[in-house]
Design an enzyme around this catalytic site. Structure first.
Site, mmCIF file in Angstrom:
data_model
loop_
_atom_site.group_PDB
_atom_site.id
_atom_site.type_symbol
_atom_site.label_atom_id
_atom_site.label_comp_id
_atom_site.label_asym_id
_atom_site.label_seq_id
_atom_site.Cartn_x
_atom_site.Cartn_y
_atom_site.Cartn_z
ATOM 1 N N GLU A 160 -14.863 5.012 -67.525
ATOM 2 C CA GLU A 160 -13.487 4.592 -67.291
ATOM 3 C C GLU A 160 -13.128 4.692 -65.816
ATOM 4 O O GLU A 160 -13.752 5.436 -65.047
ATOM 5 C CB GLU A 160 -12.517 5.470 -68.096
ATOM 6 C CG GLU A 160 -12.645 5.315 -69.590
ATOM 7 C CD GLU A 160 -11.673 6.191 -70.351
ATOM 8 O OE1 GLU A 160 -11.429 5.900 -71.525
ATOM 9 O OE2 GLU A 160 -11.165 7.171 -69.769
ATOM 10 N N LYS A 173 -14.141 8.604 -79.090
ATOM 11 C CA LYS A 173 -13.197 8.060 -78.118
ATOM 12 C C LYS A 173 -13.309 6.555 -77.962
ATOM 13 O O LYS A 173 -12.303 5.848 -77.825
ATOM 14 C CB LYS A 173 -13.405 8.744 -76.769
ATOM 15 C CG LYS A 173 -13.093 10.233 -76.740
ATOM 16 C CD LYS A 173 -13.245 10.773 -75.331
ATOM 17 C CE LYS A 173 -12.963 12.274 -75.278
ATOM 18 N NZ LYS A 173 -14.039 13.057 -75.924
ATOM 19 N N HIS A 224 -11.278 20.852 -66.406
ATOM 20 C CA HIS A 224 -10.804 19.958 -67.473
ATOM 21 C C HIS A 224 -10.266 20.720 -68.684
ATOM 22 O O HIS A 224 -10.157 20.158 -69.774
ATOM 23 C CB HIS A 224 -11.912 18.997 -67.920
ATOM 24 C CG HIS A 224 -12.477 18.166 -66.807
ATOM 25 N ND1 HIS A 224 -11.742 17.199 -66.153
ATOM 26 C CD2 HIS A 224 -13.701 18.164 -66.221
ATOM 27 C CE1 HIS A 224 -12.488 16.640 -65.220
ATOM 28 N NE2 HIS A 224 -13.671 17.204 -65.236
ATOM 29 N N ARG A 256 -5.108 17.361 -85.179
ATOM 30 C CA ARG A 256 -4.895 18.748 -85.604
ATOM 31 C C ARG A 256 -3.703 19.299 -84.851
ATOM 32 O O ARG A 256 -3.118 18.639 -84.001
ATOM 33 C CB ARG A 256 -6.135 19.590 -85.278
ATOM 34 C CG ARG A 256 -6.528 19.490 -83.800
ATOM 35 C CD ARG A 256 -7.608 20.463 -83.411
ATOM 36 N NE ARG A 256 -8.185 20.201 -82.113
ATOM 37 C CZ ARG A 256 -7.626 20.500 -80.944
ATOM 38 N NH1 ARG A 256 -6.438 21.066 -80.913
ATOM 39 N NH2 ARG A 256 -8.237 20.227 -79.800
#
Length: 653
Positions: free
Chosen positions: A200, A116, A235, A297
């Site tokens: 973040e 990420k 999540h 994907r």
């Protein structure tokens, strides 16, 4: 076009790929573990190869065995599905090195987007907006905590590798940072083998909106509009939809352009998804979305995109991987209607969505939805299959399409209330409750919605007296709930002059339930219930509820809720009673099918004495103790519950 492909996956995605390949005239090879030897994807494929033991580390993560299977079967390409090795660039290298085609992006593209932090730095260079935060290499706690203070709390600690919500922690205050960081690192290390994280800014009202992109080897890249995946628990996505509710043309234009720009930045080929986080606290605005990550994907939720664009993304994958250009240009891709996908899992929503196992003794999906709507069911299981502890407990994906969001939502609600599963705890009732949640129904969704409403969404009312009565009648095998394939069992419990009451014992959870069932000449059943259902003591039942009988249990379906009652074995009770007396009585009405002993025989405990047929099933009646038979029922006799079948000689004195 390929003539044969191997699918390096299992379950519903393997079945999904097989269906498209078959329609295109492409032969398929399945791979399977010990646990999946008799699974649906193995049955559907043209060929199947065993690749190892049940744990994924010994089977579906063994790239060497998968490549060997592809070569041994003469496959030309490998489709990875999703999960397992689908985003593993080393596996892509293995496939290519063996002279096979990987149906997906290049290893270089996967590596570019696999971590990420590196992906976000790449996106920043490409001009794609990224979430404010720290995406650097330094991992010392002092530096990370300092960056968190600079960003401003609340912050989100996220694993730099992997996904699915693992290694992710929300931190509200500085004094919580150290503990949250340690927890996130442990989880990330366990899940991905990499404990590095990024920090973040936490968005107060985050929407998870993603864009489906597709590229080919000729430099073309298009988008197929957006999906909203904000309905999440822990999540992880629960219900996805397309298009995103409340989406404005300005935001859609900005997001789709950014997504295509991201795909072109890495010369992307194949199906991919650019995930964005959107700040919905002040509505959907074109300057309030940021790149989160790219999934290199096909996504689990790809069917909703197919439904609103009229495309088959698996077909696109096969065509592009075989060297063709994209089937459509951007201008030819149109958005029509609205679609939802609900993920049906074997899990206990009331216990924090704990995964469940079990055998799917009964599995029935709806065969119709409201007029004007369409539905498809994506599944990799059948009735009788087991939910294995080794793999994801998904049972099916219910996908619906309607002319607009309200019509599609209505169709999803109908589909959920007509879905029947017995043998495992499932989340059907939770999904149905979410569909009718006022905020969700209005399109006011964000990733915290389920968490805020979790108690209401997961509460299930106890069964009503009518439901218990239906279970008691079903357990008795009498009246309107007699098995449909047995014309005689409808008369069970009925006598010509008056209804004969039959005692029934049920168990619901930790609660024992006693009932008496009688059947009248019109097949109407009457049930009297004992505490705690005395307030609704007597019930007449003429209508037939939806139900499932499975070994030792009865499940009554009311809407999307399945109430399961255990039915204690009457034979076990009769053995206990017989052991303390000189006779053996019929535990239920039935036909004496076969007699294996005669008067005067000396028998031993456990020795089969006769076969009693009831509800089209044969029950062996065995001697409860050693003894000599004084009397025994005759073959062909029709007996009622409590009838003496065997009387033993008094051996005392």
């Amino acid at each position: 076009m390929f003539t044969k492909i191997l699918i390096a996956n299992r379950g519903e995605i393997a079945c999904r790929v097989i269906r498209t390949a078959r329609r295109m005239g492409v032969r398929t090879v399945a791979v399977y573990s010990d646990a999946d030897a008799k699974s649906l994807h193995v049955e559907m494929a043209d060929e199947a190869v065993h690749i190892g033991a049940s744990p994924v580390s010994d089977s579906y993560l063994r790239g060497d065995r998968i490549v060997a299977a592809a070569l041994a079967t003469g496959s030309q390409a490998v489709h990875p599905g999703y999960g397992f090795l689908s985003e593993n660039p080393d596996f892509v290298d293995q496939v290519v090195a063996a002279g096979l085609t990987f149906i997906g992006p290049s290893a270089a593209s996967i590596r570019a987007m696999g971590l990420k932090d590196a992906a976000k730095r790449l996106m920043e260079k490409a001009g794609v907006p990224v979430v404010p935060g720290y995406h650097g290499e330094a991992q010392e706690i002092v530096i990370l905590a300092s960056k968190a203070r600079e960003i401003g709390y609340p912050v989100l600690i996220k694993a730099r590798a992997g996904g699915g919500g693992k290694g992710m922690r929300r931190v509200e205050h500085a004094d919580e940072f150290s503990e949250a960081l340690s927890s996130a690192r442990r989880e990330a290390k366990s899940a991905f083998g990499d404990d590095r994280v990024l920090v973040e800014k936490y968005i107060d009202k985050p929407r998870h909106i993603e864009v489906q992109v597709f590229g080919d080897n000729f430099g073309n890249a298009v988008h197929l509009f957006e999906r909203d995946c904000s309905a999440q628990r822990r999540h992880q996505k629960v219900i996805e939809e397309a298009p995103a509710p409340g989406m404005t043309e300005a935001l859609r234009k900005a997001m789709t352009e950014a997504a295509v720009k991201a795909a072109k930045a890495i010369s992307y080929c194949g199906a991919g998804t650019i995930e964005f986080i959107v700040d919905a606290s002040q509505g959907l605005k074109p300057d309030r979305f940021w790149f989160m990550e790219m999934n290199t994907r096909l996504q689990v939720e790809h069917p909703v995109t197919e439904m609103v664009t009229g495309t088959d993304l698996v077909e696109w994958q096969l065509r592009v991987a075989s060297g063709e250009k994209l089937p459509k240009t951007q201008g030819e891709i149109k958005l029509a209607g609205h679609a939802f996908e609900a993920r049906l899992y074997a899990e206990d929503a009331a216990r924090e969505f704990l995964p469940a196992t079990g055998t799917l003794h009964h599995l029935k999906f709806p065969d119709m939805v409201p007029q004007g709507a369409a539905m498809r069911v994506e599944t990799g299981v059948r009735a009788g299959d087991a939910i294995s502890p080794y793999y994801d407990p998904m049972i099916a994906k219910l996908v619906v399409h309607g002319r607009d969001r309200p019509a599609a939502l209505e169709a999803l609600g109908v589909a959920l209330t007509r879905t029947e599963v017995a043998g495992s705890i499932v989340n059907t009732a939770f999904l149905a409750a979410l569909v009718t949640d006022p905020d969700f129904s209005a399109g006011d969704v964000d990733t915290g919605l389920i968490g805020r409403h979790q108690q209401a969404l997961t509460e299930i009312a106890p069964p009503s007296g009518e439901t218990v009565a239906a279970a008691a009648i079903a357990a008795s095998g009498a009246g309107v709930l007699a098995p449909s394939d047995d014309p005689w069992s409808s008369l069970a419990g009925y006598t010509h002059f008056h209804g004969m009451a039959r005692r029934i014992r049920l168990r619901f959870g930790d609660e024992d339930i006693l009932a008496k069932v009688s059947v009248g000449p019109d097949r109407r059943s009457q049930v009297s219930l004992h505490a705690p259902y005395d307030s609704a003591n007597s019930h007449d039942l003429r209508a037939v509820p939806r139900l499932a009988r499975w070994p030792g249990h009865i499940t009554i379906f009311e809407g999307a809720i399945g109430y399961t009652f255990a039915v204690p074995d009457p034979l076990a009770r009769s053995d206990d009673m017989a052991a303390a007396s000189g006779s053996l009585r019929a535990p239920m009405p039935g036909l004496v099918k076969l007699v294996r002993a005669t008067k005067g025989d000396t028998v031993m405990k456990g020795q089969p004495l006769l076969i009693l047929e009831a509800m089209k099933m044969e029950h062996t009646i065995a001697a409860p103790h050693d003894g000599m038979i004084a009397e025994i029922a005759t073959e062909g006799a029709q007996v009622t519950e409590g009838t003496v079948l065997v009387r033993f000689e008094d051996m005392q004195g």
